[in-house]
Design a protein around this motif. Structure first.
Motif, PDB file in Angstrom:
ATOM      1  N   CYS A 168      -2.699   6.803  -4.602  1.00 52.78           N
ATOM      2  CA  CYS A 168      -4.136   7.074  -4.645  1.00 52.78           C
ATOM      3  C   CYS A 168      -4.388   7.908  -5.893  1.00 52.78           C
ATOM      4  CB  CYS A 168      -4.586   7.824  -3.391  1.00 52.78           C
ATOM      5  SG  CYS A 168      -6.295   8.358  -3.469  1.00 52.78           S
ATOM      6  N   SER A 207      -4.198   7.729   2.365  1.00 55.19           N
ATOM      7  CA  SER A 207      -5.342   8.460   1.847  1.00 55.19           C
ATOM      8  C   SER A 207      -6.662   8.005   2.482  1.00 55.19           C
ATOM      9  CB  SER A 207      -5.428   8.281   0.335  1.00 55.19           C
ATOM     10  OG  SER A 207      -6.590   8.890  -0.165  1.00 55.19           O
ATOM     11  N   SER A 247       0.816  -1.216   0.000  1.00 61.35           N
ATOM     12  CA  SER A 247       0.000   0.000   0.000  1.00 61.35           C
ATOM     13  C   SER A 247       0.845   1.260   0.000  1.00 61.35           C
ATOM     14  CB  SER A 247      -0.932   0.016   1.212  1.00 61.35           C
ATOM     15  OG  SER A 247      -1.864  -1.038   1.125  1.00 61.35           O
ATOM     16  N   ALA A 267      -9.216   4.956  -2.518  1.00 58.10           N
ATOM     17  CA  ALA A 267      -8.044   4.413  -1.815  1.00 58.10           C
ATOM     18  C   ALA A 267      -8.469   3.253  -0.922  1.00 58.10           C
ATOM     19  CB  ALA A 267      -7.356   5.499  -1.002  1.00 58.10           C
ATOM     20  N   ILE A 290      -2.054   4.876  -1.000  1.00 60.19           N
ATOM     21  CA  ILE A 290      -3.385   4.451  -0.552  1.00 60.19           C
ATOM     22  C   ILE A 290      -3.374   4.147   0.940  1.00 60.19           C
ATOM     23  CG2 ILE A 290      -4.112   3.614  -2.809  1.00 60.19           C
ATOM     24  CD1 ILE A 290      -3.579   0.758  -1.790  1.00 60.19           C
TER      25      ILE A 290
END
Length: 157
Positions: free
Chosen positions: A49, A60, A44, A65, A57
């Motif tokens: 995002c 966010s 991640s 996201a 992400i």
């Protein structure tokens, strides 16, 4: 406590809280397996995002996201490797979804064009400077007889 000390304490608290990254991962998104959750977190951090554009992400709070975080976790639970998860997201959203774009295929041209253009400009600049340094300045010997007479007349006045 003096006003100056109070301001210093408040400023310290603001800096301390600003330095802590705000992770947007919700408790209901987290996986039960700590190893898979750690892999999901690492993945991640490298996925952009597409709404916020400068946040991963993981950081966010955008709805997209959250959906991407869930997709990453679903793919990991299904047994996909990290590269398979990234390939899936790149297939759906393009290279832009990666925080650090890959350096293969068409992207290789973009990665190499900057240094190549710099080397070309450097070569042109060196050639230009060498050409100017070796150029012979015009002298009086190159003047015709009429030009010499005209120059003498001008210098007399």
């Amino acid at each position: 406590m003096t006003m100056r000390a109070l301001k210093a304490v408040l400023l310290s608290l603001i800096i301390a809280f600003a330095a802590v990254p705000s992770l947007a991962v919700q408790p209901d998104e987290m996986l039960d397996d700590p190893a898979l959750e750690e892999r999901a977190r690492e993945l991640s951090k490298g996925i952009r995002c597409v709404v916020c554009q400068n946040e991963s992400i993981d950081e966010s709070n955008a709805d997209l996201a959250r959906e991407l975080r869930l997709v990453v976790r679903e793919r990991l639970v299904d047994g996909d490797s990290d590269s398979e998860v990234l390939d899936y997201l790149v297939e759906r959203y393009g290279q832009f979804v990666l925080m650090k774009p890959r350096t293969d295929g068409w992207n290789l041209i973009l990665w190499l064009s900057g240094p190549a253009l710099f080397l070309i400009a450097l070569g042109v600049g060196v050639t230009y400077v060498r050409g100017r340094a070796s150029a012979v300045a015009p002298t009086e010997a190159a003047l015709s007889e009429d030009e010499k007479k005209r120059l003498e007349e001008l210098l007399k006045d």
